[in-house]
Design a protein around this motif. Sequence first.
Motif, PDB file in Angstrom:
ATOM      1  N   ALA A 116      -2.673  -6.545 -38.989  1.00 30.81           N
ATOM      2  CA  ALA A 116      -1.592  -5.564 -38.912  1.00 30.81           C
ATOM      3  C   ALA A 116      -1.199  -5.383 -37.456  1.00 30.81           C
ATOM      4  CB  ALA A 116      -2.026  -4.228 -39.496  1.00 30.81           C
ATOM      5  N   ALA A 117       0.096  -5.265 -37.214  1.00 27.58           N
ATOM      6  CA  ALA A 117       0.606  -5.017 -35.863  1.00 27.58           C
ATOM      7  C   ALA A 117       0.978  -3.546 -35.750  1.00 27.58           C
ATOM      8  CB  ALA A 117       1.820  -5.902 -35.584  1.00 27.58           C
ATOM      9  N   TYR A 118       0.650  -2.958 -34.610  1.00 27.90           N
ATOM     10  CA  TYR A 118       0.922  -1.541 -34.372  1.00 27.90           C
ATOM     11  C   TYR A 118       1.608  -1.347 -33.021  1.00 27.90           C
ATOM     12  CZ  TYR A 118      -2.675  -0.841 -37.986  1.00 27.90           C
ATOM     13  OH  TYR A 118      -3.417  -0.882 -39.141  1.00 27.90           O
ATOM     14  N   ARG A 119       2.423  -0.303 -32.943  1.00 33.73           N
ATOM     15  CA  ARG A 119       2.983   0.152 -31.679  1.00 33.73           C
ATOM     16  C   ARG A 119       2.648   1.626 -31.530  1.00 33.73           C
ATOM     17  NH1 ARG A 119       8.057  -0.802 -32.504  1.00 33.73           N
ATOM     18  NH2 ARG A 119       8.888   1.303 -32.787  1.00 33.73           N
ATOM     19  N   ALA A 120       2.067   1.986 -30.382  1.00 33.45           N
ATOM     20  CA  ALA A 120       1.718   3.382 -30.105  1.00 33.45           C
ATOM     21  C   ALA A 120       2.452   3.819 -28.849  1.00 33.45           C
ATOM     22  CB  ALA A 120       0.209   3.520 -29.912  1.00 33.45           C
ATOM     23  N   VAL A 121       3.105   4.960 -28.914  1.00 34.82           N
ATOM     24  CA  VAL A 121       3.906   5.431 -27.782  1.00 34.82           C
ATOM     25  C   VAL A 121       3.549   6.874 -27.449  1.00 34.82           C
ATOM     26  CG1 VAL A 121       5.832   3.858 -28.231  1.00 34.82           C
ATOM     27  CG2 VAL A 121       5.809   6.107 -29.309  1.00 34.82           C
ATOM     28  N   THR A 122       3.662   7.191 -26.160  1.00 31.57           N
ATOM     29  CA  THR A 122       3.438   8.553 -25.693  1.00 31.57           C
ATOM     30  C   THR A 122       4.133   8.716 -24.351  1.00 31.57           C
ATOM     31  OG1 THR A 122       1.749  10.253 -25.297  1.00 31.57           O
ATOM     32  CG2 THR A 122       1.305   8.052 -24.427  1.00 31.57           C
ATOM     33  N   ALA A 123       4.189   9.942 -23.868  1.00 35.07           N
ATOM     34  CA  ALA A 123       4.768  10.195 -22.544  1.00 35.07           C
ATOM     35  C   ALA A 123       3.845   9.608 -21.479  1.00 35.07           C
ATOM     36  CB  ALA A 123       4.957  11.687 -22.328  1.00 35.07           C
ATOM     37  N   ALA A 124       4.411   8.908 -20.526  1.00 32.09           N
ATOM     38  CA  ALA A 124       3.611   8.288 -19.468  1.00 32.09           C
ATOM     39  C   ALA A 124       3.070   9.361 -18.530  1.00 32.09           C
ATOM     40  CB  ALA A 124       4.458   7.286 -18.693  1.00 32.09           C
ATOM     41  N   PRO A 125       1.805   9.237 -18.120  1.00 29.79           N
ATOM     42  CA  PRO A 125       1.252  10.199 -17.152  1.00 29.79           C
ATOM     43  C   PRO A 125       2.004  10.126 -15.826  1.00 29.79           C
ATOM     44  CG  PRO A 125      -0.474   8.839 -18.161  1.00 29.79           C
ATOM     45  CD  PRO A 125       0.832   8.217 -18.517  1.00 29.79           C
ATOM     46  N   ASP A 126       2.074  11.229 -15.127  1.00 25.82           N
ATOM     47  CA  ASP A 126       2.744  11.256 -13.827  1.00 25.82           C
ATOM     48  C   ASP A 126       2.073  10.288 -12.865  1.00 25.82           C
ATOM     49  OD1 ASP A 126       4.470  13.183 -14.734  1.00 25.82           O
ATOM     50  OD2 ASP A 126       3.311  14.868 -13.933  1.00 25.82           O
ATOM     51  N   SER A 127       2.886   9.521 -12.167  1.00 24.27           N
ATOM     52  CA  SER A 127       2.426   8.596 -11.113  1.00 24.27           C
ATOM     53  C   SER A 127       1.535   7.472 -11.643  1.00 24.27           C
ATOM     54  CB  SER A 127       1.684   9.369 -10.001  1.00 24.27           C
ATOM     55  OG  SER A 127       2.506  10.371  -9.456  1.00 24.27           O
ATOM     56  N   TYR A 128       1.519   7.286 -12.965  1.00 25.11           N
ATOM     57  CA  TYR A 128       0.699   6.195 -13.510  1.00 25.11           C
ATOM     58  C   TYR A 128       1.473   4.884 -13.369  1.00 25.11           C
ATOM     59  CZ  TYR A 128      -2.817   4.001 -16.488  1.00 25.11           C
ATOM     60  OH  TYR A 128      -3.831   3.211 -16.973  1.00 25.11           O
ATOM     61  N   SER A 129       0.766   3.803 -12.987  1.00 25.72           N
ATOM     62  CA  SER A 129       1.446   2.551 -12.664  1.00 25.72           C
ATOM     63  C   SER A 129       1.215   1.481 -13.719  1.00 25.72           C
ATOM     64  CB  SER A 129       0.963   2.024 -11.310  1.00 25.72           C
ATOM     65  OG  SER A 129      -0.392   1.603 -11.394  1.00 25.72           O
ATOM     66  N   GLU A 130       2.131   0.545 -13.751  1.00 20.81           N
ATOM     67  CA  GLU A 130       1.989  -0.626 -14.632  1.00 20.81           C
ATOM     68  C   GLU A 130       0.731  -1.409 -14.264  1.00 20.81           C
ATOM     69  OE1 GLU A 130       3.347  -3.167 -17.738  1.00 20.81           O
ATOM     70  OE2 GLU A 130       4.495  -1.459 -16.960  1.00 20.81           O
ATOM     71  N   ALA A 169      -1.560  -5.354 -25.751  1.00 20.90           N
ATOM     72  CA  ALA A 169      -0.641  -5.387 -24.619  1.00 20.90           C
ATOM     73  C   ALA A 169      -0.091  -3.990 -24.401  1.00 20.90           C
ATOM     74  CB  ALA A 169       0.495  -6.376 -24.872  1.00 20.90           C
ATOM     75  N   GLY A 170       0.405  -3.744 -23.195  1.00 16.56           N
ATOM     76  CA  GLY A 170       0.961  -2.435 -22.903  1.00 16.56           C
ATOM     77  C   GLY A 170       2.049  -2.528 -21.861  1.00 16.56           C
ATOM     78  N   SER A 171       2.880  -1.505 -21.792  1.00 22.74           N
ATOM     79  CA  SER A 171       3.968  -1.477 -20.806  1.00 22.74           C
ATOM     80  C   SER A 171       4.400  -0.050 -20.548  1.00 22.74           C
ATOM     81  CB  SER A 171       5.161  -2.313 -21.290  1.00 22.74           C
ATOM     82  OG  SER A 171       5.697  -1.748 -22.477  1.00 22.74           O
ATOM     83  N   LEU A 172       5.010   0.152 -19.401  1.00 23.06           N
ATOM     84  CA  LEU A 172       5.637   1.417 -19.055  1.00 23.06           C
ATOM     85  C   LEU A 172       7.144   1.205 -19.072  1.00 23.06           C
ATOM     86  CD1 LEU A 172       3.362   2.594 -16.101  1.00 23.06           C
ATOM     87  CD2 LEU A 172       3.603   3.711 -18.318  1.00 23.06           C
ATOM     88  N   LYS A 173       7.844   1.969 -19.899  1.00 25.16           N
ATOM     89  CA  LYS A 173       9.294   1.857 -20.017  1.00 25.16           C
ATOM     90  C   LYS A 173       9.897   3.212 -19.676  1.00 25.16           C
ATOM     91  CE  LYS A 173       8.868  -1.660 -23.638  1.00 25.16           C
ATOM     92  NZ  LYS A 173       9.190  -2.039 -25.043  1.00 25.16           N
ATOM     93  N   HIS A 175       9.797   6.746 -18.823  1.00 28.88           N
ATOM     94  CA  HIS A 175       8.786   7.784 -18.979  1.00 28.88           C
ATOM     95  C   HIS A 175       7.935   7.579 -20.232  1.00 28.88           C
ATOM     96  CE1 HIS A 175      10.533  10.003 -15.677  1.00 28.88           C
ATOM     97  NE2 HIS A 175      11.729   9.946 -16.242  1.00 28.88           N
ATOM     98  N   ILE A 176       8.035   6.407 -20.847  1.00 31.83           N
ATOM     99  CA  ILE A 176       7.294   6.124 -22.079  1.00 31.83           C
ATOM    100  C   ILE A 176       6.224   5.072 -21.826  1.00 31.83           C
ATOM    101  CG2 ILE A 176       7.461   5.293 -24.449  1.00 31.83           C
ATOM    102  CD1 ILE A 176       8.749   8.011 -23.992  1.00 31.83           C
ATOM    103  N   LEU A 177       5.011   5.374 -22.270  1.00 33.02           N
ATOM    104  CA  LEU A 177       3.909   4.407 -22.238  1.00 33.02           C
ATOM    105  C   LEU A 177       3.771   3.826 -23.634  1.00 33.02           C
ATOM    106  CD1 LEU A 177       0.471   4.907 -20.529  1.00 33.02           C
ATOM    107  CD2 LEU A 177       0.629   3.875 -22.788  1.00 33.02           C
ATOM    108  N   GLU A 178       3.762   2.501 -23.725  1.00 34.29           N
ATOM    109  CA  GLU A 178       3.712   1.831 -25.030  1.00 34.29           C
ATOM    110  C   GLU A 178       2.533   0.870 -25.081  1.00 34.29           C
ATOM    111  OE1 GLU A 178       7.424   0.450 -26.778  1.00 34.29           O
ATOM    112  OE2 GLU A 178       6.485  -1.486 -27.171  1.00 34.29           O
ATOM    113  N   ILE A 179       1.782   0.924 -26.178  1.00 34.18           N
ATOM    114  CA  ILE A 179       0.670   0.012 -26.435  1.00 34.18           C
ATOM    115  C   ILE A 179       0.970  -0.758 -27.715  1.00 34.18           C
ATOM    116  CG2 ILE A 179      -1.802  -0.216 -26.893  1.00 34.18           C
ATOM    117  CD1 ILE A 179      -1.256   0.793 -24.122  1.00 34.18           C
ATOM    118  N   ASN A 180       0.841  -2.082 -27.671  1.00 33.43           N
ATOM    119  CA  ASN A 180       1.042  -2.928 -28.845  1.00 33.43           C
ATOM    120  C   ASN A 180      -0.270  -3.618 -29.194  1.00 33.43           C
ATOM    121  OD1 ASN A 180       4.108  -3.023 -29.545  1.00 33.43           O
ATOM    122  ND2 ASN A 180       3.997  -3.066 -27.317  1.00 33.43           N
ATOM    123  N   MET A 181      -0.601  -3.606 -30.480  1.00 32.38           N
ATOM    124  CA  MET A 181      -1.879  -4.147 -30.948  1.00 32.38           C
ATOM    125  C   MET A 181      -1.689  -5.013 -32.185  1.00 32.38           C
ATOM    126  SD  MET A 181      -3.981  -0.530 -30.866  1.00 32.38           S
ATOM    127  CE  MET A 181      -2.572   0.575 -31.024  1.00 32.38           C
TER     128      MET A 181
END
Length: 234
Positions: A116-130, A169-173, A175-181
Amino acid sequence: MRRLPRYRVKFSKDGPARYSSHLDMVRFFDRSTRRAGLPVAFSEGFNPHPKFSFAAPLPVGVAGLEEYMDMELKEYLAPDEIARRLAENLPAGYAIRGIKEVPGQAPALMSRVSRAAYRAVTAAPDSYSERALQAVIERLMSRQEIYISRQSKGKSKDVNIRPGIFRLAGSLKGHILEINMELLIGSTGNVRPEEVLRLLSGDGGIPVDPEDFRIYRTALLAEGDTGPVSLWEA
């Protein structure tokens, strides 16, 4: 014995519907097919039930963007006609994405699904980097074994879930932090997305509460000749 026509229904479950249980979903489809006047076939015996079969239960709170159900009808109807009638009678949050006829001898959905493929999203922490995000993911995926504790029948058991994490995998878009599994699911075992999120948010990990992620199941996959394929194509 005459073989009944069998159809594969691809649907999504989001919005308020994501808070309904698997049993609720089965009841919703039973009610919706009745209201749509679809000639659903029923099992025999003292407690007949509609001939529905679902690929994999969806955890409460997780949205499903590509879910699957097989159903048998007592007579043939064109897939477009079934889709139209069913879509008009489903509860809020459910949407039909496609319906097609499948061979009656085709394997059951639950026996085919393996990933199964999943996408999880949340607000990116302040000053958090790729760079920091990628370092956390690489550190986790470099481990040969990842043991977590699970409760079963009142007892705690340590389980190695690393073989069931196929892709992370993950990315910062903005103000959104996204994790794909892409994780193991099915008869051979399960790795839950919230388990992976807790690992990523552990000591020295992503500074986000795992409960703050909104999780979407984006695909259910079967093992094909050249790799994983969508259940729609399996």
